[in-house]
Design a protein around this motif. Structure first.
Motif, PDB file in Angstrom:
ATOM      1  N   ARG A 155       1.236  -1.038   0.218  1.00 32.96           N
ATOM      2  CA  ARG A 155      -0.158   0.428  -0.074  1.00 32.96           C
ATOM      3  C   ARG A 155       0.658   1.523  -0.174  1.00 32.96           C
ATOM      4  N   GLY A 156       0.104   2.214  -0.483  1.00 35.71           N
ATOM      5  CA  GLY A 156       0.837   3.525  -0.193  1.00 35.71           C
ATOM      6  C   GLY A 156       0.414   4.774  -1.411  1.00 35.71           C
ATOM      7  N   THR A 157       0.722   5.521  -1.048  1.00 35.02           N
ATOM      8  CA  THR A 157       0.345   7.389  -2.170  1.00 35.02           C
ATOM      9  C   THR A 157       1.567   7.269  -3.453  1.00 35.02           C
ATOM     10  N   ALA A 158       2.701   7.252  -3.464  1.00 28.62           N
ATOM     11  CA  ALA A 158       3.408   7.276  -4.221  1.00 28.62           C
ATOM     12  C   ALA A 158       3.111   6.110  -5.752  1.00 28.62           C
ATOM     13  N   PRO A 159       2.490   7.048  -6.776  1.00 28.01           N
ATOM     14  CA  PRO A 159       2.812   5.590  -7.969  1.00 28.01           C
ATOM     15  C   PRO A 159       4.419   4.109  -7.659  1.00 28.01           C
ATOM     16  N   ARG A 160       3.011   3.490  -8.497  1.00 29.18           N
ATOM     17  CA  ARG A 160       3.909   2.061  -8.053  1.00 29.18           C
ATOM     18  C   ARG A 160       4.657   1.952  -9.330  1.00 29.18           C
ATOM     19  N   LEU A 211      -0.675  -2.767 -21.205  1.00 28.30           N
ATOM     20  CA  LEU A 211      -0.946  -0.918 -20.740  1.00 28.30           C
ATOM     21  C   LEU A 211      -2.168  -0.642 -21.163  1.00 28.30           C
ATOM     22  N   ASP A 212      -2.789  -1.055 -21.770  1.00 35.24           N
ATOM     23  CA  ASP A 212      -4.764  -0.663 -21.517  1.00 35.24           C
ATOM     24  C   ASP A 212      -4.334   0.479 -20.285  1.00 35.24           C
ATOM     25  N   LEU A 213      -4.735  -0.761 -19.588  1.00 36.36           N
ATOM     26  CA  LEU A 213      -5.029  -0.681 -17.941  1.00 36.36           C
ATOM     27  C   LEU A 213      -4.042   0.401 -17.210  1.00 36.36           C
ATOM     28  N   LEU A 214      -2.524   0.561 -17.526  1.00 36.51           N
ATOM     29  CA  LEU A 214      -2.253   0.971 -17.258  1.00 36.51           C
ATOM     30  C   LEU A 214      -2.119   2.356 -18.121  1.00 36.51           C
ATOM     31  N   SER A 215      -2.357   3.250 -19.114  1.00 36.89           N
ATOM     32  CA  SER A 215      -3.087   3.956 -20.086  1.00 36.89           C
ATOM     33  C   SER A 215      -4.135   4.494 -18.557  1.00 36.89           C
ATOM     34  N   ARG A 216      -5.046   3.991 -18.527  1.00 41.56           N
ATOM     35  CA  ARG A 216      -5.848   4.523 -17.518  1.00 41.56           C
ATOM     36  C   ARG A 216      -6.014   5.048 -16.156  1.00 41.56           C
ATOM     37  N   ASN A 217      -5.098   4.186 -16.261  1.00 45.73           N
ATOM     38  CA  ASN A 217      -3.782   4.652 -14.255  1.00 45.73           C
ATOM     39  C   ASN A 217      -2.780   5.283 -14.587  1.00 45.73           C
ATOM     40  N   ARG A 218      -2.420   6.525 -15.315  1.00 42.36           N
ATOM     41  CA  ARG A 218      -1.667   7.147 -14.854  1.00 42.36           C
ATOM     42  C   ARG A 218      -0.318   7.982 -14.292  1.00 42.36           C
ATOM     43  N   ASP A 219      -1.867   8.371 -12.873  1.00 44.60           N
ATOM     44  CA  ASP A 219      -1.478   8.326 -11.354  1.00 44.60           C
ATOM     45  C   ASP A 219      -0.523   7.364 -10.755  1.00 44.60           C
ATOM     46  N   ALA A 220      -1.097   6.216 -10.996  1.00 46.02           N
ATOM     47  CA  ALA A 220      -0.835   4.876 -10.006  1.00 46.02           C
ATOM     48  C   ALA A 220       0.510   4.153 -10.431  1.00 46.02           C
ATOM     49  N   TYR A 221       0.245   4.301 -11.741  1.00 46.11           N
ATOM     50  CA  TYR A 221       1.956   3.786 -11.806  1.00 46.11           C
ATOM     51  C   TYR A 221       3.113   4.456 -12.689  1.00 46.11           C
ATOM     52  N   GLN A 222       3.938   3.781 -12.831  1.00 46.93           N
ATOM     53  CA  GLN A 222       5.199   4.477 -13.503  1.00 46.93           C
ATOM     54  C   GLN A 222       5.644   3.460 -13.820  1.00 46.93           C
ATOM     55  N   VAL A 223       6.153   3.776 -15.102  1.00 45.50           N
ATOM     56  CA  VAL A 223       6.488   2.748 -15.642  1.00 45.50           C
ATOM     57  C   VAL A 223       7.627   1.951 -15.583  1.00 45.50           C
ATOM     58  N   GLU A 224       8.716   1.154 -15.770  1.00 43.24           N
ATOM     59  CA  GLU A 224       9.793   1.101 -15.338  1.00 43.24           C
ATOM     60  C   GLU A 224      10.976   0.401 -16.517  1.00 43.24           C
ATOM     61  N   LEU A 244      -6.662  -7.090 -11.318  1.00 38.25           N
ATOM     62  CA  LEU A 244      -6.282  -7.485 -10.048  1.00 38.25           C
ATOM     63  C   LEU A 244      -4.834  -7.607  -9.728  1.00 38.25           C
ATOM     64  N   ALA A 245      -3.750  -8.052  -9.996  1.00 38.39           N
ATOM     65  CA  ALA A 245      -2.921  -8.247  -9.694  1.00 38.39           C
ATOM     66  C   ALA A 245      -1.928  -7.019  -9.964  1.00 38.39           C
ATOM     67  N   LEU A 246      -2.478  -5.905 -10.894  1.00 37.96           N
ATOM     68  CA  LEU A 246      -1.827  -3.994 -10.531  1.00 37.96           C
ATOM     69  C   LEU A 246      -1.999  -3.350  -8.848  1.00 37.96           C
ATOM     70  N   ALA A 247      -3.319  -4.495  -8.790  1.00 38.06           N
ATOM     71  CA  ALA A 247      -4.147  -3.607  -7.948  1.00 38.06           C
ATOM     72  C   ALA A 247      -3.877  -3.667  -6.324  1.00 38.06           C
ATOM     73  N   TRP A 248      -3.836  -5.301  -6.460  1.00 37.61           N
ATOM     74  CA  TRP A 248      -3.438  -6.346  -5.067  1.00 37.61           C
ATOM     75  C   TRP A 248      -2.794  -5.764  -4.360  1.00 37.61           C
ATOM     76  N   PRO A 249      -3.386  -5.856  -3.168  1.00 36.26           N
ATOM     77  CA  PRO A 249      -4.139  -6.343  -2.402  1.00 36.26           C
ATOM     78  C   PRO A 249      -5.851  -5.606  -2.162  1.00 36.26           C
ATOM     79  N   ASP A 250      -5.995  -4.151  -3.415  1.00 39.39           N
ATOM     80  CA  ASP A 250      -6.680  -3.732  -3.767  1.00 39.39           C
ATOM     81  C   ASP A 250      -7.577  -3.619  -5.367  1.00 39.39           C
ATOM     82  N   ARG A 251      -8.563  -3.254  -5.642  1.00 36.23           N
ATOM     83  CA  ARG A 251      -9.223  -3.490  -6.706  1.00 36.23           C
ATOM     84  C   ARG A 251      -9.132  -1.905  -7.841  1.00 36.23           C
TER      85      ARG A 251
END
Ligand SMILES: NC(=O)c1ccc[n+]([C@@H]2O[C@H](COP(=O)([O-])OP(=O)(O)OC[C@H]3O[C@@H](n4cnc5c(N)ncnc54)[C@H](OP(=O)(O)O)[C@@H]3O)[C@@H](O)[C@H]2O)c1
Length: 410
Positions: free
Chosen positions: A10-15, A31-44, A282-289
């Motif tokens: 858990r945390g507020t910084a992008p994962r 990538l489609d899901l990451l595009s819809r959640n740009r603030d929550a994830y940073q691609v490495e 589910l795998a990206l957001a786990w343990p959240d949705r």
């Protein structure tokens, strides 16, 4: 999967997320899901093997720190395509393993086949979460993966829809209360065909799956039901059950993604429309949705949910996978390697659809139950079986050419 481990995600910084196999079906849905959640994830890391144009396009959108192309001959094209972006560009298998070793919150393992073994194992060592679609990894080296995950403390979240379903409804704290796991299978495009009719199936027919849109290899595996066999072995490595507690049930509508039956007779199922963005999310957001655009189930219009037992005579690949799991040792690695070579030969139109099982069965008849303790031992068996499968295929080709047409048809 302890509560402490889940809290640490858990945390507020992008994962941070690495996507291995970013140009494939699983990669594109991720990538489609990451595009819809740009603030929550940073691609490495984004990786691909041959589709360099698609990798360049994805890298320009998602701005990873590193873009990896498997084929060394495509390095310059990738370098030119990403010049001026500041994205590091690398190529080759070693570079892929190194990129997969970068510490990140989540690695999505979307490479197809045993080619994903080393990079996914590297991710198991260095990521907090391994979101694994690449089932061949667990089939070939499930014990090694589990040992590595135990050492690193990383969590493995299954992406395969059936295993994601079980992950959601299984009470892992009370394994003694689980009676059986029921993996559902659509049955693929030929589940009602006769064995004789399947002899002339073309690659085009085999990859046209009625319910799921997937890469070519897994589509052929679904048609032969080897995919379900691989999933049975995958389930054995993911969940605390014996081989005889894992069953397969044909469910052509692909609405119930799998079920767990408990000792009191309760059956818990996970349902949804067939869209891989649900288990990936589910795998990206786990343990959240996370919210997804996946079409919602309309129960009022679900007129028919049917279930039937699988037919191991018409679909021998499913039987062979069961035998490989029960035999143990090197058998699952062997099954997988022979199948990969046979599927490619079928896609190349070198052998027929039913020959896939014949090649696998021939290789399995020469197998042994030797326990594979290291990655080197796994890779050695994998390489040997690939050669042996290729010589079975060459033999089939020679027999086919030598035999008069009338004998072949008889
Ligand atoms: N698709 C699904 O709905 C689904 C569902 C459940 C599980 N899975 C599993 O997920 C995995 C991926 O399936 P998929 O359908 O996404 O396959 P796919 O569409 O064929 O994509 C495979 C990905 O792996 C890359 N790749 C291929 N060979 C490679 C190699 N030698 N080294 C490194 N990367 C390589 C490909 O790169 P290029 O395209 O650039 O060559 C591509 O990015 C499989 O294990 C499959 O069983 C898929």
């Amino acid at each position: 999967l302890s509560r402490a481990a889940s809290e640490s995600h858990r945390g507020t910084a992008p994962r941070t997320v690495s996507v291995l196999g970013a140009t494939g079906s699983i990669g594109s849905s991720t990538l489609d899901l990451l595009s819809r959640n740009r603030d929550a994830y940073q691609v490495e890391v984004l990786s691909a093997h041959s589709r360099v144009a698609a990798l360049i396009k994805a890298a320009k959108i998602h701005r990873p720190a590193v873009a990896v192309i498997g084929r060394n001959d495509l390095y310059s094209e990738l370098k030119d395509g990403l010049s001026g972006t500041g994205i590091e560009v690398v190529s080759g298998e070693d570079a892929l393993i190194e990129a997969a070793s970068r510490p990140v919150d989540i690695t999505v393992g979307g490479i197809v086949g045993a080619a994903g073994l080393k990079p996914s194992l590297a991710a198991a060592k260095h990521s907090k979460v391994l979101a694994l679609a690449n089932k061949e990894c667990l089939v070939c080296a499930g014990d090694l993966f589990n040992a590595e995950l135990k050492k690193s403390g990383a969590s493995l979240i299954p992406v395969d829809s059936e295993h994601s379903a079980i992950f959601q409804v299984l009470d892992a704290n009370r394994p003694e209360r689980i009676e059986r796991l029921m993996l559902t299978a659509s049955g693929g495009p030929f589940w009602q065909w006769s064995y004789a009719d399947m002899e002339d199936v073309t690659p085009e027919q085999a990859v046209a799956h009625p319910k799921w849109s997937m890469g070519a290899k897994i589509s052929v595996d679904s048609a032969s039901m080897m995919n379900k066999g691989l999933e049975v072995i995958e389930a054995y490595h993911l969940f605390p059950v014996r081989p005889d507690q894992i069953e397969v049930v044909i469910h052509p509508q692909s609405v119930v993604h799998s079920m767990v039956e408990y000792c009191d007779g309760s059956v818990l199922a996970q349902m949804g429309n067939p869209d891989m963005r649900t288990p990936i999310s589910l795998a990206l957001a786990w343990p959240d949705r996370m919210p997804t655009p996946v079409k919602r189930l309309d129960f009022a219009s679900l007129s028919d949910l049917s279930f039937a037992p699988p037919d191991l005579t018409r679909f021998p690949c499913l039987r062979l996978a069961g035998e490989a799991l029960r035999n143990g040792g090197a058998f699952p690695t062997l099954l997988n390697a022979a199948n990969e070579i046979a599927v490619q030969a079928f896609l190349d139109k070198t052998i027929g659809f039913l020959d896939i099982a014949r090649v696998v069965e021939d290789c399995m008849s020469k197998g042994c139950a030797q326990i594979l303790r290291t990655l080197d031992e796994v890779m050695e068996v994998d390489a040997e079986v690939r050669l042996s499968a290729q010589s079975v295929i060459n033999c089939m080709k020679r027999t086919c050419v030598a035999m008069p047409q009338s004998v072949q048809q008889g």
